[in-house]
Motif scaffolding. Structure first.
Motif, PDB file in Angstrom:
ATOM      1  N   ALA A  66       0.926  -1.174  -0.075  1.00 45.91           N
ATOM      2  CA  ALA A  66       0.196   0.015   0.085  1.00 45.91           C
ATOM      3  C   ALA A  66       0.819   1.150   0.255  1.00 45.91           C
ATOM      4  O   ALA A  66       0.436   2.385  -0.475  1.00 45.91           O
ATOM      5  N   THR A  67       2.084   1.143   0.438  1.00 44.28           N
ATOM      6  CA  THR A  67       2.943   2.234   0.508  1.00 44.28           C
ATOM      7  C   THR A  67       3.312   2.663  -0.825  1.00 44.28           C
ATOM      8  O   THR A  67       3.251   3.851  -1.081  1.00 44.28           O
ATOM      9  N   VAL A  68       3.743   1.794  -1.578  1.00 40.55           N
ATOM     10  CA  VAL A  68       4.265   1.888  -3.024  1.00 40.55           C
ATOM     11  C   VAL A  68       2.947   2.460  -3.726  1.00 40.55           C
ATOM     12  O   VAL A  68       3.111   3.423  -4.652  1.00 40.55           O
ATOM     13  N   VAL A  97      -4.117   2.364  -9.614  1.00 43.94           N
ATOM     14  CA  VAL A  97      -3.315   1.497  -8.782  1.00 43.94           C
ATOM     15  C   VAL A  97      -3.846   0.458  -8.020  1.00 43.94           C
ATOM     16  O   VAL A  97      -4.747   0.973  -7.059  1.00 43.94           O
ATOM     17  N   LYS A  98      -3.733  -0.929  -8.245  1.00 40.52           N
ATOM     18  CA  LYS A  98      -4.250  -1.911  -7.233  1.00 40.52           C
ATOM     19  C   LYS A  98      -3.124  -2.495  -6.396  1.00 40.52           C
ATOM     20  O   LYS A  98      -1.822  -2.690  -6.837  1.00 40.52           O
ATOM     21  N   VAL A  99      -3.364  -2.967  -5.203  1.00 45.18           N
ATOM     22  CA  VAL A  99      -2.457  -3.405  -4.327  1.00 45.18           C
ATOM     23  C   VAL A  99      -2.784  -4.940  -4.289  1.00 45.18           C
ATOM     24  O   VAL A  99      -3.644  -5.658  -4.052  1.00 45.18           O
ATOM     25  N   ILE A 100      -1.654  -5.505  -4.804  1.00 46.50           N
ATOM     26  CA  ILE A 100      -1.676  -6.945  -4.879  1.00 46.50           C
ATOM     27  C   ILE A 100      -0.252  -7.616  -4.090  1.00 46.50           C
ATOM     28  O   ILE A 100       0.728  -7.430  -4.704  1.00 46.50           O
ATOM     29  N   PRO A 101      -0.612  -8.109  -2.917  1.00 48.07           N
ATOM     30  CA  PRO A 101       0.690  -8.379  -2.127  1.00 48.07           C
ATOM     31  C   PRO A 101       1.343  -9.578  -2.994  1.00 48.07           C
ATOM     32  O   PRO A 101       0.547 -10.406  -3.619  1.00 48.07           O
ATOM     33  N   ALA A 102       2.760  -9.573  -2.874  1.00 43.98           N
ATOM     34  CA  ALA A 102       3.435 -10.830  -3.297  1.00 43.98           C
ATOM     35  C   ALA A 102       3.100 -12.222  -2.922  1.00 43.98           C
ATOM     36  O   ALA A 102       2.680 -12.232  -1.573  1.00 43.98           O
TER      37      ALA A 102
END
Length: 148
Positions: A66-68, A97-102
């Protein structure tokens, strides 16, 4: 003797069907656009960002945190201006921009902390005064983690 089947996955292979050929050309185009998008991003924001899609002027990126994602949204006007200089993305007008964790994070290595000899002595002393058998065993085990 059987001959081993070979699969040539290049866009200009003649033995492929039209579906595979079109998929490979789309994948190559996606890869080229992703390189252009990542080149337009600031250096410190390139890690963990992926190009998702570009459809009707709407650019979609994914970020691992979320920071990036927040930093990308904050600098979206600067990024879109850099992207408009490229012929493929000259009509970009919306930025998502979507947050998709590794999926697989690197496993952290845990190191057992060691006690000083003085702290171990205090734990053993306290274990000697404790009436509860289980607590005494835990304190003695904890006291065994000394530097030695």
């Amino acid at each position: 003797m059987k001959k081993k089947a070979s699969l040539d996955l290049t866009p200009n292979a003649t033995r492929q069907g039209p579906t595979l050929r079109s998929l490979l050309s789309k994948a190559e185009l996606h890869h080229q656009v992703e390189r252009q998008v990542l080149a337009a991003l600031p250096e410190r924001l390139q890690h963990g960002v992926r190009f998702v899609s570009y459809l009707d002027g709407e650019l979609t990126l994914s970020a691992e945190s979320a920071t990036v994602a927040t930093q990308l949204r904050y600098r979206q006007h600067e990024i879109m201006a850099a992207l408009r200089e490229q012929s493929v993305l000259e009509f970009v007008w919306k930025f998502k921009v979507k947050v998709i964790p590794a999926r697989f994070a690197a496993e952290t290595v845990r190191h057992a902390k060691t006690l000083s000899n003085e702290n171990a002595r205090l734990l053993k002393e306290e274990a000697g005064h404790t009436k509860d058998r289980k607590l005494r065993e835990v304190l003695e085990k904890l006291a065994s983690h000394t530097k030695d």
